[in-house]
Write a protein that holds these residues in place. Structure first.
Motif, PDB file in Angstrom:
ATOM      1  N   ALA A   1      29.096  15.090 -21.559  1.00  0.00           N
ATOM      2  CA  ALA A   1      28.532  15.036 -22.722  1.00  0.00           C
ATOM      3  C   ALA A   1      28.909  13.418 -23.554  1.00  0.00           C
ATOM      4  O   ALA A   1      28.829  12.908 -24.059  1.00  0.00           O
ATOM      5  N   GLU A   2      30.172  12.886 -22.446  1.00  0.00           N
ATOM      6  CA  GLU A   2      31.084  11.881 -23.063  1.00  0.00           C
ATOM      7  C   GLU A   2      30.592  10.923 -22.212  1.00  0.00           C
ATOM      8  O   GLU A   2      31.461   9.366 -22.834  1.00  0.00           O
ATOM      9  N   GLY A   3      31.272  10.868 -20.810  1.00  0.00           N
ATOM     10  CA  GLY A   3      30.459   9.850 -19.852  1.00  0.00           C
ATOM     11  C   GLY A   3      31.270  10.574 -18.717  1.00  0.00           C
ATOM     12  O   GLY A   3      31.829  11.685 -18.202  1.00  0.00           O
ATOM     13  N   TRP A   4      31.449   9.846 -17.682  1.00  0.00           N
ATOM     14  CA  TRP A   4      31.455   9.724 -15.567  1.00  0.00           C
ATOM     15  C   TRP A   4      32.322   8.798 -15.821  1.00  0.00           C
ATOM     16  O   TRP A   4      31.614   7.969 -15.549  1.00  0.00           O
ATOM     17  N   PRO A   5      32.723   9.188 -14.573  1.00  0.00           N
ATOM     18  CA  PRO A   5      33.431   8.851 -13.886  1.00  0.00           C
ATOM     19  C   PRO A   5      32.948   7.324 -13.195  1.00  0.00           C
ATOM     20  O   PRO A   5      31.806   7.643 -12.023  1.00  0.00           O
ATOM     21  N   PRO A   6      33.477   5.935 -12.245  1.00  0.00           N
ATOM     22  CA  PRO A   6      32.378   5.329 -11.850  1.00  0.00           C
ATOM     23  C   PRO A   6      32.890   5.452 -10.419  1.00  0.00           C
ATOM     24  O   PRO A   6      33.921   5.885 -10.365  1.00  0.00           O
ATOM     25  N   HIS A   7      32.474   4.892  -9.333  1.00  0.00           N
ATOM     26  CA  HIS A   7      31.823   5.695  -8.295  1.00  0.00           C
ATOM     27  C   HIS A   7      30.249   5.406  -6.654  1.00  0.00           C
ATOM     28  O   HIS A   7      29.699   4.592  -8.193  1.00  0.00           O
ATOM     29  N   GLN A   8      31.106   4.868  -5.716  1.00  0.00           N
ATOM     30  CA  GLN A   8      30.227   4.516  -4.962  1.00  0.00           C
ATOM     31  C   GLN A   8      30.145   4.959  -4.344  1.00  0.00           C
ATOM     32  O   GLN A   8      31.073   5.670  -2.963  1.00  0.00           O
ATOM     33  N   GLY A   9      28.279   5.942  -3.906  1.00  0.00           N
ATOM     34  CA  GLY A   9      28.499   7.096  -2.789  1.00  0.00           C
ATOM     35  C   GLY A   9      28.088   7.852  -2.614  1.00  0.00           C
ATOM     36  O   GLY A   9      26.165   7.393  -4.062  1.00  0.00           O
TER      37      GLY A   9
ATOM     38  N   ALA B   1      14.187   4.571 -10.844  1.00  0.00           N
ATOM     39  CA  ALA B   1      15.221   3.736 -10.116  1.00  0.00           C
ATOM     40  C   ALA B   1      15.275   3.805  -8.841  1.00  0.00           C
ATOM     41  O   ALA B   1      16.548   3.303  -8.292  1.00  0.00           O
ATOM     42  N   GLY B   2      13.969   3.752  -8.221  1.00  0.00           N
ATOM     43  CA  GLY B   2      14.049   3.214  -7.071  1.00  0.00           C
ATOM     44  C   GLY B   2      14.111   4.333  -6.275  1.00  0.00           C
ATOM     45  O   GLY B   2      14.626   3.640  -4.102  1.00  0.00           O
ATOM     46  N   LEU B   3      13.761   5.430  -6.035  1.00  0.00           N
ATOM     47  CA  LEU B   3      14.469   6.319  -4.875  1.00  0.00           C
ATOM     48  C   LEU B   3      13.718   7.447  -4.516  1.00  0.00           C
ATOM     49  O   LEU B   3      12.866   7.433  -4.940  1.00  0.00           O
TER      50      LEU B   3
ATOM     51  N   GLY C   1      22.354   5.116   2.809  1.00  0.00           N
ATOM     52  CA  GLY C   1      22.958   6.537   3.537  1.00  0.00           C
ATOM     53  C   GLY C   1      23.265   7.513   3.126  1.00  0.00           C
ATOM     54  O   GLY C   1      23.911   9.082   2.776  1.00  0.00           O
ATOM     55  N   ALA C   2      23.794   7.001   1.216  1.00  0.00           N
ATOM     56  CA  ALA C   2      24.311   8.396   0.364  1.00  0.00           C
ATOM     57  C   ALA C   2      23.237   9.226  -0.472  1.00  0.00           C
ATOM     58  O   ALA C   2      21.368   8.651  -0.338  1.00  0.00           O
ATOM     59  N   ARG C   3      23.553  10.026  -0.736  1.00  0.00           N
ATOM     60  CA  ARG C   3      21.987  11.678  -1.199  1.00  0.00           C
ATOM     61  C   ARG C   3      23.427  11.529  -2.857  1.00  0.00           C
ATOM     62  O   ARG C   3      24.511  11.347  -3.155  1.00  0.00           O
ATOM     63  N   LEU C   4      21.859  11.584  -3.558  1.00  0.00           N
ATOM     64  CA  LEU C   4      21.455  12.126  -4.898  1.00  0.00           C
ATOM     65  C   LEU C   4      21.729  13.622  -5.035  1.00  0.00           C
ATOM     66  O   LEU C   4      20.446  14.051  -4.821  1.00  0.00           O
ATOM     67  N   VAL C   5      22.316  14.529  -4.870  1.00  0.00           N
ATOM     68  CA  VAL C   5      21.785  16.236  -4.756  1.00  0.00           C
ATOM     69  C   VAL C   5      22.041  16.852  -6.327  1.00  0.00           C
ATOM     70  O   VAL C   5      22.724  16.968  -6.812  1.00  0.00           O
ATOM     71  N   ILE C   6      21.039  17.488  -7.063  1.00  0.00           N
ATOM     72  CA  ILE C   6      20.430  18.103  -7.865  1.00  0.00           C
ATOM     73  C   ILE C   6      20.069  19.622  -7.935  1.00  0.00           C
ATOM     74  O   ILE C   6      18.761  20.089  -7.020  1.00  0.00           O
ATOM     75  N   ARG C   7      20.901  20.584  -8.436  1.00  0.00           N
ATOM     76  CA  ARG C   7      20.253  21.610  -8.300  1.00  0.00           C
ATOM     77  C   ARG C   7      20.702  22.207  -9.685  1.00  0.00           C
ATOM     78  O   ARG C   7      21.358  22.089 -10.296  1.00  0.00           O
ATOM     79  N   SER C   8      19.264  22.472 -10.307  1.00  0.00           N
ATOM     80  CA  SER C   8      19.027  22.631 -11.828  1.00  0.00           C
ATOM     81  C   SER C   8      17.555  23.982 -12.015  1.00  0.00           C
ATOM     82  O   SER C   8      16.599  23.941 -10.778  1.00  0.00           O
ATOM     83  N   GLY C   9      17.666  24.395 -13.027  1.00  0.00           N
ATOM     84  CA  GLY C   9      16.638  25.036 -13.150  1.00  0.00           C
ATOM     85  C   GLY C   9      15.906  24.044 -14.053  1.00  0.00           C
ATOM     86  O   GLY C   9      15.939  23.274 -14.844  1.00  0.00           O
ATOM     87  N   LEU C  10      14.910  24.220 -13.975  1.00  0.00           N
ATOM     88  CA  LEU C  10      13.361  24.208 -14.548  1.00  0.00           C
ATOM     89  C   LEU C  10      12.954  24.122 -15.423  1.00  0.00           C
ATOM     90  O   LEU C  10      12.493  25.321 -16.040  1.00  0.00           O
ATOM     91  N   GLY C  11      12.609  23.134 -16.672  1.00  0.00           N
ATOM     92  CA  GLY C  11      12.343  23.746 -18.141  1.00  0.00           C
ATOM     93  C   GLY C  11      10.221  23.877 -17.836  1.00  0.00           C
ATOM     94  O   GLY C  11       9.814  22.816 -17.975  1.00  0.00           O
TER      95      GLY C  11
ATOM     96  N   LEU D   1      21.378  10.335 -14.724  1.00  0.00           N
ATOM     97  CA  LEU D   1      20.044  10.331 -13.697  1.00  0.00           C
ATOM     98  C   LEU D   1      20.288   8.214 -13.307  1.00  0.00           C
ATOM     99  O   LEU D   1      20.595   8.770 -12.543  1.00  0.00           O
ATOM    100  N   ALA D   2      19.964   7.501 -14.959  1.00  0.00           N
ATOM    101  CA  ALA D   2      19.781   6.596 -13.955  1.00  0.00           C
ATOM    102  C   ALA D   2      21.101   5.920 -13.609  1.00  0.00           C
ATOM    103  O   ALA D   2      21.724   4.987 -12.565  1.00  0.00           O
ATOM    104  N   ASP D   3      22.230   6.516 -14.349  1.00  0.00           N
ATOM    105  CA  ASP D   3      23.542   5.892 -13.503  1.00  0.00           C
ATOM    106  C   ASP D   3      24.241   6.572 -12.663  1.00  0.00           C
ATOM    107  O   ASP D   3      24.091   5.753 -11.339  1.00  0.00           O
ATOM    108  N   THR D   4      23.740   7.743 -12.145  1.00  0.00           N
ATOM    109  CA  THR D   4      24.089   8.480 -10.467  1.00  0.00           C
ATOM    110  C   THR D   4      23.279   7.608  -9.405  1.00  0.00           C
ATOM    111  O   THR D   4      24.185   7.443  -8.390  1.00  0.00           O
TER     112      THR D   4
END
Length: 233
Positions: free
Chosen positions: A118-126, A208-210, A156-166, A146-149
């Motif tokens: 809720a406050e933020g997340w660390p920098p990352h590349q991958g 975001a171009g994905l 070659g990297a992947r953004l993998v989300i598992r979520s309940g949908l509204g 979502l924008a930051d990740t």
């Protein structure tokens, strides 16, 4: 080991192989983590789905809301050796997860860190895994995450989300009730705030171009869980 499907829970032999890491070092120790992980691995198709999504890339993985680090154990069982960085708001889970990884010899290429998303997340590349986390953030934080990740993804990297949908389906209602019960029982520190819709996720990620793929990942559970896999073309 038994053949594994990507849309079903782990076969019993693989579930036991992973869960054994969470046994206490002494026979009289607390076995709550062992039984929790064994039950989850044998009933929830989450990790086989995520493993399939990440297979074929060696990009470092940022695991947002990692809990005890169960994804790390699943990756290593699957032969995926990429660096892993797990963060979670629950300091006790992070401490236990780190100790368990060290005790089982898989901490060398892994890092555990206490972070309040809720406050933020660390920098990352991958690659990035956001598993059963989005509902604990408000709309603004979800959009920012979502924008930051999306910007973290390297070729070659992947953004993998598992979520309940509204939505107002029976599965949607069951998901909301169960998440609140998990909070009341003390397993989850946070109460769910908002479940994203499929349209919101698709708009944010394609914007975001994905390239984005959605598929249901509830298996035999009553929950409205979906797997979302995004990458840059």
């Amino acid at each position: 080991m038994s053949p594994r499907a990507a849309d079903a829970p782990f076969p019993p032999d693989e579930a036991r192989a992973i869960a054994r890491a969470f046994l206490p070092p002494r026979f009289y120790g607390n076995r709550y983590d062992y039984y929790y992980t064994l039950t989850k691995l044998r009933t929830d198709p989450l990790y086989p789905g995520v493993l399939e999504a990440l297979r074929g890339t060696d990009a470092p993985v940022l695991d947002l809301g990692c809990g005890l680090g169960l994804l790390l154990h699943a990756l290593r069982l699957d032969g995926q050796a990429m660096p892993w960085h797990g963060v979670d708001i629950d300091a006790d889970k992070i401490k236990r997860g780190r100790m368990i990884a060290e005790r089982n010899g898989i901490a060398g290429n892994a890092r555990f860190e206490v972070v309040d998303l809720a406050e933020g997340w660390p920098p990352h590349q991958g690659s990035v895994a956001i598993l059963d986390v989005l509902q604990y953030l408000d709309a603004e934080a979800q959009a920012r995450l979502l924008a930051d990740t999306a910007a973290m993804l390297v070729p070659g990297a992947r953004l993998v989300i598992r979520s309940g949908l509204g939505d107002d389906t029976r599965r949607g209602r069951t998901t909301r009730i169960t998440d609140r019960l998990a909070h009341l029982a003390g397993w989850m520190q946070e109460v769910p705030k908002r479940y994203p819709t499929r349209a919101e996720l698709e708009t944010a990620l394609t914007g975001a171009g994905l390239s984005v793929e959605f598929r249901p990942l509830y298996g035999n559970t009553p929950f409205n869980n979906w797997l979302v896999v995004a990458h840059r073309d």
